[in-house]
Design a protein around this motif. Sequence first.
Motif, short mmCIF file in Angstrom:
data_model
loop_
_atom_site.label_atom_id
_atom_site.label_comp_id
_atom_site.label_asym_id
_atom_site.label_seq_id
_atom_site.Cartn_x
_atom_site.Cartn_y
_atom_site.Cartn_z
N PHE B 92 0.83 -1.20 0.00
CA PHE B 92 0.00 0.00 0.00
C PHE B 92 0.86 1.25 0.00
O PHE B 92 0.49 2.27 -0.58
CB PHE B 92 -0.96 -0.01 1.19
N ALA B 93 2.02 1.16 0.67
CA ALA B 93 2.95 2.29 0.61
C ALA B 93 3.35 2.55 -0.84
O ALA B 93 3.38 3.67 -1.31
CB ALA B 93 4.18 2.01 1.48
N MET B 94 3.62 1.47 -1.58
CA MET B 94 4.01 1.62 -2.98
C MET B 94 2.88 2.21 -3.81
O MET B 94 3.08 3.04 -4.68
CB MET B 94 4.39 0.26 -3.58
N LEU B 95 1.66 1.76 -3.50
CA LEU B 95 0.52 2.17 -4.32
C LEU B 95 0.11 3.62 -4.09
O LEU B 95 -0.66 4.18 -4.86
CB LEU B 95 -0.67 1.24 -4.05
N ALA B 96 0.63 4.23 -3.01
CA ALA B 96 0.37 5.66 -2.79
C ALA B 96 1.30 6.52 -3.64
O ALA B 96 1.18 7.73 -3.66
CB ALA B 96 0.54 5.99 -1.31
N THR B 97 2.25 5.90 -4.29
CA THR B 97 3.23 6.59 -5.13
C THR B 97 2.88 6.29 -6.60
O THR B 97 1.86 5.66 -6.86
CB THR B 97 4.64 6.09 -4.80
#
Lengths: 303, 254
Positions: B92-97
Motif C-alpha cells: 500500500f505504501a508503494m501504491l500511494a506513489t
Amino acid sequence: MVARGLTKRFGDFVAVDSVDFEIDRGESFGFLGPNGAGKTSTMKMISCTSPVSGGTLRVLGMDPAVDGTRIRARIGLVPQEDSLDLELTVLDNLMIYGRYFDLPRPLIRRRAQQLLEFAQLTDRADDRVDPLSGGMKRRLTIARSLISDPDLLILDEPTTGLDPQARHLLWDRLYRLKQEGKTLVITTHYMDEAEQLCDRLVVMDHGRFAAEGTPRELIERYSTREVVELRFRSGEHESVAHRLAGLAVRSEVLPDRLLLYTADGDATLSQVHAAGFTPESALVRRATLEDVFLRLTGRTLVD
Amino acid sequence: MATPLWVRALGYWAYQYRRTWRSSITTSFLYPVLYLAAIGVGLGSLIHHPVDGVRYVDFIAPGLLAATAMQIGSNEAMYPVMMGIKWWRTYFAMLATPLRVLDVLRGHLAWIAVRLTIVSVIYLAVVAAFGVARSPLAVLALPAAVATGTAFAAPIAAFSATQDKDVGFTTIYRFGLIPLFLFSGTFFPVTQLPGWLQPVADATPLYHGVSLCRGLVLGQLSLWPALGDALYLVALTAVGYLLARRTFTRRLVV
C-alpha cells in the motif's frame, strides 16, 4: 480538485453518495465525520488509490482513471494505517520511498535530512522503526509523504491515537506546511484539529455532506454563541432537560451531561439556579465545531 | 530516462535484502550444501552401484538445485506477500506513489527471480567444485532452476494474496512442498515409486524442474523431453502470473 456526483459503492453498500466539492490550490480542506461516514473512501478516491464508482473527479486537473500514476507523482499521502517498513531504519524508509518517485539519491538524502529535522527525528535517523512510539511513526509517515515535495498533501486522520503533546507537535508541523502554500486535505475526528487547520470543511454523515463552510460559518449557522454544560446524577439528564427546555434555544442530552445552547451562557446558568436546580457541575463555554457536529449527526465525534 | 515503475518496486526488495541477507544465508546457501555433503557424499559413499548411470552425488546434486529453487521461490511468495498486504502494508505504501498494482506484482516476482539467480549461481559453483558438472550445458541449469522457482512463486503469490492468516502456508508446506521435495526425483529416480504413483510424480512441477536441471548438469539430455520440461515450468509461471494479477488487484484495489 473538482468532484461532481462522486460516488463509491461496495456491492450494495454506498460509502460515498454522490458528493460535490471543489478544493483550490493552497487551500486547506477538512472532512469531518463519525467512523463509517465515508471520509476514508473519499480520501482513497482523491489520492487515486481507489477507483471511483460513479460521478466525475479531477485531481490536479487530471482524471484518476487515466492519469493515476502522473497524479500520484504529485501527491503526498498519509494513510490512516501506517505502512512503514519496521525492520529498516527511519532514514532507509525515507530513501526507499523517494526511490518510488524516481528521485536521485543525493536529492532524497538532502530532503530526508530536512524532513527529519522537520519531524524532530534527526537523532533517530539510524534507528529501526519498530520500537518508535506511535507519535514518532506518525511523524515519520508525514515526513515520508513530503519526500517528493508534493503539491497536494492528503492526510487521513493524521493524529488519531496520539497523545496531546504529539498531536500539538503535528499540528504545528501541518500549520507550517499550510503557510508554505501546500494544498492540504485532512480528515479528522477532532474538532480542535479542524478549527486550527482547515480553511473550509464539510461534515460527512452516511456518505453525504451534512454541511459545508468555514469553521466560523458553521458555528454561526448551526449553533448558538455559547453553551452551558450541566452535569447531574446519571439518569436525571433526560427529565431535567425537559423541564429546562424553555431556558435555552436548544438542548442536547448526552450520556454524561446536558448541553444548553444559548446566546448568553452566564445568564442562562443563573436562570437554571433560580429555577431551583443544583447540577453537580456547570460550565459555560463558547460553541465549537463539536456542537455543530452534534447537531448535524446526533452524536459525539469520538466514539 | 525514468526508471520503469516495476523496477522501482524491485528496488525496494533489493534495498531491504541488503539489511536482511545475513539471516537468509542458512536456508538459502548452507542447507543445500549440507544436504549435498551429508546425503550426496556421506550416504552416497554406501551406494556402490551407479544411479541412472552416474555416481549418487552426481545424481542428487542437480536435484537439490531444483528443490532449493522450489523452496526459495515458494517461501518468498508466502510471508513477504502477507507482509506487503497485511502485516506491514508495504504494497500500500508503494501504491500511494506512482506505482500501480501490476508494478508491485512484477517488481516482487522479479525480485524472487533475482534471489533465485543468486542462490543458483552460488550453488552451481559449489557443485562444480564437487566435480559434478560434466557438461557445458550445466550453465543452462541456471535459467532452469530460476524457472523452477518462479513456477512455484507465481501461483503461490496468487494464493497468498487471497489469505488473511499464514496458516495456509503451513498447509502448503505440509501437503505440498515437503512431499514434493521427497518424492519428485530429487533423492531417487521416480521409477522406484510404486507404479500408480509414478504418473502423479511425473505431473508435479518439481519433477520437471529436477529432470531439466539434472539433464543439463550431467549433459544427459534429450531435446524433446527437455523442451517439454522447460515449457511446463514457463507455462506454470505464466498461469500463476495471470492468476496473481487477478488476486492482487482484487486485494489491493478497493
